[in-house]
Write an enzyme that holds these catalytic residues in place. Sequence first.
Site, short mmCIF file in Angstrom:
data_model
loop_
_atom_site.label_atom_id
_atom_site.label_comp_id
_atom_site.label_asym_id
_atom_site.label_seq_id
_atom_site.Cartn_x
_atom_site.Cartn_y
_atom_site.Cartn_z
N ASP A 138 7.63 25.83 4.83
CA ASP A 138 8.51 24.79 4.31
C ASP A 138 9.61 24.56 5.33
O ASP A 138 10.61 25.27 5.37
CB ASP A 138 9.09 25.23 2.96
CG ASP A 138 9.96 24.14 2.35
OD1 ASP A 138 10.36 23.21 3.09
OD2 ASP A 138 10.24 24.22 1.14
N LYS B 21 14.10 15.80 4.78
CA LYS B 21 15.45 15.77 5.38
C LYS B 21 15.48 15.05 6.75
O LYS B 21 15.45 13.84 6.76
CB LYS B 21 16.04 17.17 5.38
CG LYS B 21 16.16 17.64 3.91
CD LYS B 21 16.94 18.87 3.62
CE LYS B 21 17.07 19.00 2.10
NZ LYS B 21 16.74 20.28 1.53
N TYR C 293 13.79 28.11 -1.54
CA TYR C 293 13.80 26.90 -2.37
C TYR C 293 12.75 25.94 -1.84
O TYR C 293 12.67 25.71 -0.63
CB TYR C 293 15.19 26.23 -2.33
CG TYR C 293 15.30 25.00 -3.21
CD1 TYR C 293 15.24 25.11 -4.60
CD2 TYR C 293 15.46 23.73 -2.65
CE1 TYR C 293 15.34 23.98 -5.41
CE2 TYR C 293 15.57 22.60 -3.46
CZ TYR C 293 15.50 22.73 -4.83
OH TYR C 293 15.61 21.61 -5.64
C1 LIG Z 1 15.83 20.35 0.23
C2 LIG Z 1 14.65 21.22 0.24
C3 LIG Z 1 13.50 20.94 -0.52
C4 LIG Z 1 13.46 19.84 -1.53
O1 LIG Z 1 13.62 18.59 -0.97
P1 LIG Z 1 14.16 17.39 -1.91
O2 LIG Z 1 14.00 16.20 -1.04
O3 LIG Z 1 15.56 17.74 -2.26
O4 LIG Z 1 13.28 17.37 -3.10
C5 LIG Z 1 12.38 21.73 -0.34
N1 LIG Z 1 12.40 22.76 0.51
C6 LIG Z 1 13.48 23.08 1.24
C7 LIG Z 1 13.44 24.23 2.17
C8 LIG Z 1 14.65 22.35 1.08
O5 LIG Z 1 15.76 22.72 1.75
#
Ligand SMILES: *Cc1c(COP(=O)(O)O)cnc(C)c1O
Length: 432
Positions: free
Chosen positions: A245, A273, A150
């Site tokens: 990511d 995060k 994701y």
């Molecule tokens: C949460 C997440 C995102 C997206 O971040 P948002 O602040 O929710 O848009 C992208 N990559 C990873 C791996 C994530 O866990």
Amino acid sequence: MPARSRLEVPRSEALHAEGRGLMPGGVSSPVRAYKAVGGTPLTIVSGSRARVTDADGHSYVDYVGAYGPLILGHAPLAVVEAIRNAAVRGTAYGAPTEGEIRLARLIASALPGVERVRFVVSGTEAAMTAARLARAATSRERIVAFEGGYHGHADSFLAKAGSGMLTLGIPASPGVTTATAGLTTLLPYNDAARLREFGRTRGREVAAVFVEPVAGNMGCIPPEPGFLEALREETSRWGALLVLDEVITGFRLAWGGWQVRAGIRPDLTLLGKVIGGGLPIAAVAGPAALMDRLAPEGPVYQAGTLSGNPIATAAGTATLEALRGAPPYEKLEARGRALAEGLREAAAGAGVEATVVQVGSLLTVFFCPGPVRDLPSASRSDRARFARFFHAMRERGVLLPPSPMECWFLSTAHGDTEIGETIAAAREAFKV
Ligand SMILES: *Cc1c(COP(=O)(O)O)cnc(C)c1O
């Protein structure tokens, strides 16, 4: 008598009913709606350390952790003070601030090869920006990502694998154009052979490969030995960028991120995060030669009214300074391991077939036999069984992420007491 009807319906449920009349599903992000487990999502009124309290005054040991940011738990004093001190000086200026510089310096000091940081508001924007930058830098259009990964909800990442030998993605949501999804290729996670095979014919079309170095959005699944190394090697051979990511893993699994632990040097890193300590901020980070292609230094456009927001940078800086001052990673690993072992014993004691995967402060209970190494194996997790477990845990004062393919997030506030309570609840909940 309205007062009486308010007493009859739990306040959390009444609020959710009201919210549903005003917001789709009564939520601001879909996983919060309990679709995977059924029932009514709890309306939360407060959080403190490892616990949250709902609108009916029930307290829970919380493993949602806002889906990742809260590595210090809820409302840690240092972060609350930093937010307070920033807020009284104004909430946003539309101008550079010293706070951005401090946070950028912390990030650059932690990640080898990072010379520039562009702050954005969400991880979605970070991935979207990195994709644009990679396409501009390589003059190529194809993005490669992995099934079950994701990277936020930008159109390029809402693609799913086409059938058979088709390497073009197809839209994973209505509203995503076939043209956009077709420029994304989804490959199986943890499959270096498939990656190499794809690369032989299509590698030179690829602008960037996006990967979560430890998968965290199909449950927690670590990379198998050699997988990230193969990614580094292949992308270099293709002339494509490797984008790690680390929105979940950054500053959660190690100071800096998983790349530091694994010794993998990406071209670009996505953060979010933890770096905002619970406030909305995320970032793209990398070497000057790439990052200075972004406006205004270069021609690649990207902007944001609230980007680098001073309250968010203050919360993020306070969080990272706390992590640097007293690195909690060994303690989190030990606590995570104790929880995982307790859960394995509890499942075995109840005769439940479960695979508990844990990496540091990330953990997932898959209700299926192992090994769990990719999306197909993770998808075998018994959803109905998880839903029963979820509600049984909630009734016993433990709040889990409401989806079988989600990480539980531990924080430094989860001590032996909370871990013990959780295992005791699980001993019963596995039997339900
Ligand atoms: C949460 C997440 C995102 C997206 O971040 P948002 O602040 O929710 O848009 C992208 N990559 C990873 C791996 C994530 O866990």
